[in-house]
Design a protein around this motif. Structure first.
Motif, PDB file in Angstrom:
ATOM      1  N   ARG A 313      -2.857   1.320  -4.821  1.00 32.00           N
ATOM      2  CA  ARG A 313      -1.806   2.176  -4.176  1.00 32.00           C
ATOM      3  C   ARG A 313      -0.530   3.149  -5.178  1.00 32.00           C
ATOM      4  O   ARG A 313       0.214   3.679  -4.604  1.00 32.00           O
ATOM      5  N   GLU A 314      -0.653   2.535  -6.375  1.00 32.83           N
ATOM      6  CA  GLU A 314       0.176   3.105  -7.199  1.00 32.83           C
ATOM      7  C   GLU A 314       1.377   2.772  -6.895  1.00 32.83           C
ATOM      8  O   GLU A 314       2.416   3.441  -7.113  1.00 32.83           O
ATOM      9  N   SER A 315       1.855   1.466  -6.570  1.00 36.85           N
ATOM     10  CA  SER A 315       3.037   0.855  -6.139  1.00 36.85           C
ATOM     11  C   SER A 315       3.645   0.254  -7.268  1.00 36.85           C
ATOM     12  O   SER A 315       3.154  -1.029  -7.635  1.00 36.85           O
ATOM     13  N   LEU A 316       4.562   0.819  -7.841  1.00 37.54           N
ATOM     14  CA  LEU A 316       5.384   0.259  -9.213  1.00 37.54           C
ATOM     15  C   LEU A 316       6.064  -0.823  -8.932  1.00 37.54           C
ATOM     16  O   LEU A 316       5.699  -1.970  -9.591  1.00 37.54           O
ATOM     17  N   PRO A 317       6.901  -1.198  -7.784  1.00 35.79           N
ATOM     18  CA  PRO A 317       7.548  -2.452  -7.517  1.00 35.79           C
ATOM     19  C   PRO A 317       6.480  -3.627  -7.455  1.00 35.79           C
ATOM     20  O   PRO A 317       6.730  -4.535  -7.913  1.00 35.79           O
ATOM     21  N   LEU A 318       5.474  -3.217  -6.457  1.00 32.49           N
ATOM     22  CA  LEU A 318       4.588  -4.296  -6.326  1.00 32.49           C
ATOM     23  C   LEU A 318       3.798  -4.745  -7.518  1.00 32.49           C
ATOM     24  O   LEU A 318       3.637  -5.994  -7.689  1.00 32.49           O
TER      25      LEU A 318
END
Length: 447
Positions: A313-318
């Motif tokens: 998902r390219e979710s940096l926080p996760l």
């Protein structure tokens, strides 16, 4: 200084004749030397953050640099383990600390755009000597303390060394934040290395009675549990050192972070993983090493699953949150797996019919001999992680493929821990009259 008589198990010698004071002094300066050794071993996790487009090295090339440092650090742990008995603890600490000047000065001289990739590779390979310091330091400190205090002393020694990884990354963050270059980081560590050499020469001791037990080494090599625990240690310490080297580079390559942005996040996971290592040992004392290790691998699998989701998902926080959780779990696992080793060999001794001090002596000989081998093989996990990430980025342009492979590996570690060290508990409840080998296996989970 050579010490001719050393008997820490004698309460009078330990408390009244200065044994405890001498041991604690040696521990303090052993931690200093090992700490700087870990920092030097981790130098290229920081150096690659400074290597922008002007260096002409792609992400795959950077992963290969840090993986080679990991490889040498793992391999040299074996000879470093035996060097203490050959040269003496104090003397070898002086030698090992002095060797840290080679990679640091070499990198200081060549760290600039236009230097060939081969030259950078040689410098990265040289930093591997810092990885060997852990093995010799643990072997040396193990000789100084009585059995009742070895857990505390070895835990402090290991934890103080591991913290060298986030510390060098914090130094890198400070230098990048101040718009300094890579030579500033190296210039900070050169005098620190010299300080550790002088302190070891001035304040440490060698115990003349320490000898290499080649018979115990041969027995440890032939014992299947040495290699099973080495495999599990690949999953814990190998993951810790591999992720420590690779995390900042992944943030830059996959998530487009600048060197400063990556450096602001890189140190957090290794710091927490280092600090929590003694907690893993304490939990293993209370609840059983195999139980904690199994739960730890299940948790590492769950955290890695979140890393895969975040990568897709390219979710940096996760991604950052899951990775920090993974670092914490590697630290817990480092403590619990190392606590399993003495208990496994103690249980084997009892399975052979040995009792009391005879069983304890057998367990100490075999566990001591196996720890150097387990530590060396475990560190190779860092090599595997960086090579897997290198291949993943070359093939699909992200680390997702490698993270899926790591998830599968933690699943194998979970099954292996349960099958070898926990499954027998259920068997014992239903099968009376188990033979000695099975009985000894059943007690591993209680370590």
């Amino acid at each position: 200084m050579w010490i001719e008589r050393w008997d820490p198990e004698d309460e009078k010698f330990w408390k009244e004749e200065g044994g405890e004071r001498v041991a604690r002094r040696n521990l303090a300066f052993s931690v200093l030397s090992e700490h700087i050794g870990f920092s030097v071993w981790s130098l290229w996790s920081v150096m690659v953050l400074f290597m922008g487009p002007e260096y002409g090295i792609d992400p795959a090339g950077k992963f290969f640099l840090v993986s080679m440092a990991t490889l040498v650090g793992a391999v040299v742990r074996v000879p470093y383990t035996f060097a203490v008995a050959r040269f003496g603890g104090r003397n070898w600490t002086v030698i090992a600390a002095s060797l840290l000047l080679l990679p640091t000065v070499a990198a200081f001289l060549v760290m600039e755009p236009g230097t060939s990739y081969t030259t950078f590779m040689v410098c990265a390979l040289l930093t591997g000597v810092g990885g060997g310091n852990f093995a010799s330091s643990m072997t040396n400190i193990n000789s100084f303390f009585p059995l009742r205090e070895k857990g505390w002393a070895l835990g402090l020694n290991a934890g103080g060394g591991n913290i060298g990884v986030p510390v060098v990354q914090l130094v890198g963050l400070a230098v990048i934040g101040a718009s300094g270059g890579p030579r500033v980081v190296l210039g900070i560590y050169i005098p620190l290395i010299l300080l550790s050499v002088l302190c070891a020469a001035r304040y440490m001791d060698s115990i003349s009675s320490v000898r290499n037990d080649t018979g115990a080494v041969r027995a440890a090599v032939r014992d299947a549990h040495t290699w099973i625990m080495a495999f599990l240690y690949v999953g814990t310490f190998g993951s810790f050192i591999g992720y420590s080297f690779a995390f900042g580079l992944v943030l830059q390559t996959q998530f487009g972070r600048t060197p400063l942005e990556a450096a602001q996040l890189t140190f957090i996971g290794p710091l927490l993983g280092s600090l929590i290592r003694p907690v893993g040992g304490r939990l293993a004392d209370r609840h059983g090493g195999a139980r904690i290790t199994l739960g730890n691998f299940v948790g590492m699998g769950a955290a890695t699953g979140l890393v895969v989701v975040a990568s897709v998902r390219e979710s940096l926080p996760l991604f950052v949150g899951a990775f920090i959780a993974l670092f914490v779990l590697t630290g817990l696992g480092n403590g619990s797996t190392y606590k399993m080793i003495p208990g496994i060999f103690q249980a084997k001794a009892e399975g052979k019919g040995l009792v009391g001090e005879e069983a304890a002596a057998y367990g100490r000989r075999l566990s001591g001999a196996s720890m150097g081998l387990i530590g060396a093989v475990g560190a190779l996990g860092g090599l595997g992680i960086n090579l897997a990430l290198r291949q993943s980025f070359q093939t699909v342009g992200s680390g997702t493929g490698a993270f899926v492979a790591f998830l599968g590996f933690y699943g194998v570690c979970s099954v292996l821990t349960w099958a070898v060290y926990l499954r027998g508990k259920a068997v014992r409840r239903t099968a009376a009259g188990a033979d000695a080998d099975v009985k000894s296996q059943l007690s591993y989970a209680e370590v």
